[in-house]
Design a protein around this motif. Structure first.
Motif, PDB file in Angstrom:
ATOM      1  N   LEU A  71       3.061  67.591  67.935  1.00 33.61           N
ATOM      2  CA  LEU A  71       4.405  68.140  67.806  1.00 33.61           C
ATOM      3  C   LEU A  71       5.162  67.973  69.116  1.00 33.61           C
ATOM      4  O   LEU A  71       4.590  68.112  70.197  1.00 33.61           O
ATOM      5  N   ASN A  72       6.431  67.697  69.007  1.00 35.63           N
ATOM      6  CA  ASN A  72       7.297  67.635  70.182  1.00 35.63           C
ATOM      7  C   ASN A  72       7.534  69.054  70.670  1.00 35.63           C
ATOM      8  O   ASN A  72       7.908  69.930  69.889  1.00 35.63           O
ATOM      9  N   LEU A  73       7.316  69.282  71.940  1.00 36.40           N
ATOM     10  CA  LEU A  73       7.509  70.610  72.529  1.00 36.40           C
ATOM     11  C   LEU A  73       8.985  71.003  72.546  1.00 36.40           C
ATOM     12  O   LEU A  73       9.322  72.186  72.559  1.00 36.40           O
ATOM     13  N   TYR A  74       9.876  70.014  72.526  1.00 38.97           N
ATOM     14  CA  TYR A  74      11.318  70.252  72.515  1.00 38.97           C
ATOM     15  C   TYR A  74      11.919  69.519  71.315  1.00 38.97           C
ATOM     16  O   TYR A  74      12.624  68.527  71.473  1.00 38.97           O
ATOM     17  N   PRO A  75      11.640  70.014  70.110  1.00 35.23           N
ATOM     18  CA  PRO A  75      11.981  69.258  68.888  1.00 35.23           C
ATOM     19  C   PRO A  75      13.469  69.220  68.566  1.00 35.23           C
ATOM     20  O   PRO A  75      14.212  70.146  68.870  1.00 35.23           O
ATOM     21  N   ASN A  77      14.258  68.805  65.311  1.00 37.83           N
ATOM     22  CA  ASN A  77      14.162  69.550  64.051  1.00 37.83           C
ATOM     23  C   ASN A  77      12.749  70.090  63.925  1.00 37.83           C
ATOM     24  O   ASN A  77      11.816  69.564  64.554  1.00 37.83           O
ATOM     25  N   SER A  78      12.553  71.084  63.079  1.00 39.86           N
ATOM     26  CA  SER A  78      11.206  71.597  62.814  1.00 39.86           C
ATOM     27  C   SER A  78      10.339  70.471  62.283  1.00 39.86           C
ATOM     28  O   SER A  78      10.753  69.725  61.400  1.00 39.86           O
ATOM     29  N   GLY A  79       9.143  70.345  62.835  1.00 41.66           N
ATOM     30  CA  GLY A  79       8.223  69.309  62.396  1.00 41.66           C
ATOM     31  C   GLY A  79       8.353  68.003  63.155  1.00 41.66           C
ATOM     32  O   GLY A  79       7.650  67.045  62.860  1.00 41.66           O
ATOM     33  N   HIS A  80       9.220  67.944  64.162  1.00 38.93           N
ATOM     34  CA  HIS A  80       9.406  66.725  64.963  1.00 38.93           C
ATOM     35  C   HIS A  80       8.081  66.378  65.644  1.00 38.93           C
ATOM     36  O   HIS A  80       7.593  67.096  66.490  1.00 38.93           O
ATOM     37  N   LEU A  81       7.516  65.253  65.220  1.00 38.67           N
ATOM     38  CA  LEU A  81       6.234  64.780  65.748  1.00 38.67           C
ATOM     39  C   LEU A  81       6.419  63.567  66.639  1.00 38.67           C
ATOM     40  O   LEU A  81       7.425  62.858  66.545  1.00 38.67           O
ATOM     41  N   LEU A 168       7.754  78.962  64.533  1.00 36.02           N
ATOM     42  CA  LEU A 168       7.107  78.752  65.818  1.00 36.02           C
ATOM     43  C   LEU A 168       6.286  77.464  65.769  1.00 36.02           C
ATOM     44  O   LEU A 168       5.796  77.068  64.704  1.00 36.02           O
ATOM     45  N   LEU A 169       6.140  76.797  66.906  1.00 32.85           N
ATOM     46  CA  LEU A 169       5.460  75.512  66.933  1.00 32.85           C
ATOM     47  C   LEU A 169       4.022  75.589  66.433  1.00 32.85           C
ATOM     48  O   LEU A 169       3.563  74.704  65.716  1.00 32.85           O
ATOM     49  N   ARG A 170       3.283  76.628  66.775  1.00 25.39           N
ATOM     50  CA  ARG A 170       1.890  76.731  66.309  1.00 25.39           C
ATOM     51  C   ARG A 170       1.829  76.850  64.784  1.00 25.39           C
ATOM     52  O   ARG A 170       0.937  76.297  64.153  1.00 25.39           O
ATOM     53  N   GLU A 171       2.771  77.577  64.191  1.00 27.55           N
ATOM     54  CA  GLU A 171       2.814  77.694  62.729  1.00 27.55           C
ATOM     55  C   GLU A 171       3.160  76.347  62.105  1.00 27.55           C
ATOM     56  O   GLU A 171       2.557  75.939  61.112  1.00 27.55           O
TER      57      GLU A 171
END
Length: 183
Positions: A71-75, A77-81, A168-171
């Motif tokens: 995952l991108n730490l600074y996305p 959009n949600s889910g930005h990989l 949240l990124l972990r979720e």
């Protein structure tokens, strides 16, 4: 606003009717914290350090033999990989055949997982090769996979230069990892 809100804000400007959406975590990105100090693998490259972490701590969604999805730490959009080779190379032409194939396969799997996990309507997929092309970390190749939905560009990023991320990124990492196609 209540009277106590005004008291807490005393001295920071004239009270108004605007709500504030504070995103202090973005300041690390803006200031360039944790950016590599040079172009070498030992110069603090996060894409070299992340694979040494647990999947949860590194936000790794999937590990392959020669590349991984994170995952991108600074996305945007949600889910930005991002799909990254383990080997520290800057240019797409430097990948060997196995790395090229695995980056492509992980990119396809990322799209499949994001469709399943989030119902994305479309995707932006691509690489920024070199600083002048927009690469934030130009020394280590990475391919972006950004899920998109109809209407996801609203007034927040256009006027407020702020992205609202509902998870949240972990979720997000766990949901996408669970939706990843199995080998």
């Amino acid at each position: 606003m209540t009277e106590s809100d005004h008291e807490e804000q005393y001295g920071v400007g004239e009270p108004d009717q605007f709500q504030r959406l504070w995103t202090p975590h973005r300041m690390a990105y803006i200031k360039g914290e944790s950016k590599p100090t040079g172009a070498g693998a030992g110069d603090g490259c996060p894409f070299c350090e992340i694979p040494k972490m647990s999947d949860e701590d590194g936000l790794i969604v999937r590990r392959g033999n020669s590349a991984f999805a994170v995952l991108n730490l600074y996305p945007y959009n949600s889910g930005h990989l991002m799909v990254c080779p383990y080997r520290h190379v800057a240019d797409y032409t430097e990948l060997d055949d196995a790395e090229t194939a695995e980056v492509a396969r992980l990119t396809q799997d990322a799209i499949t997982a994001l469709r399943k996990a989030s119902g994305a309507h479309g995707f932006n997929v691509g690489m920024n090769l070199g600083t002048v092309a927009g690469a934030g970390i130009a020394a280590h190749l990475h391919q972006h996979v950004v899920p998109r939905w109809g209407g996801d560009t609203n007034f927040m990023p256009v006027i407020g230069q702020t992205k609202v991320l509902p998870q949240l990124l972990r979720e997000t990492r766990q949901i996408i990892a669970d939706a990843w196609p199995h080998d």
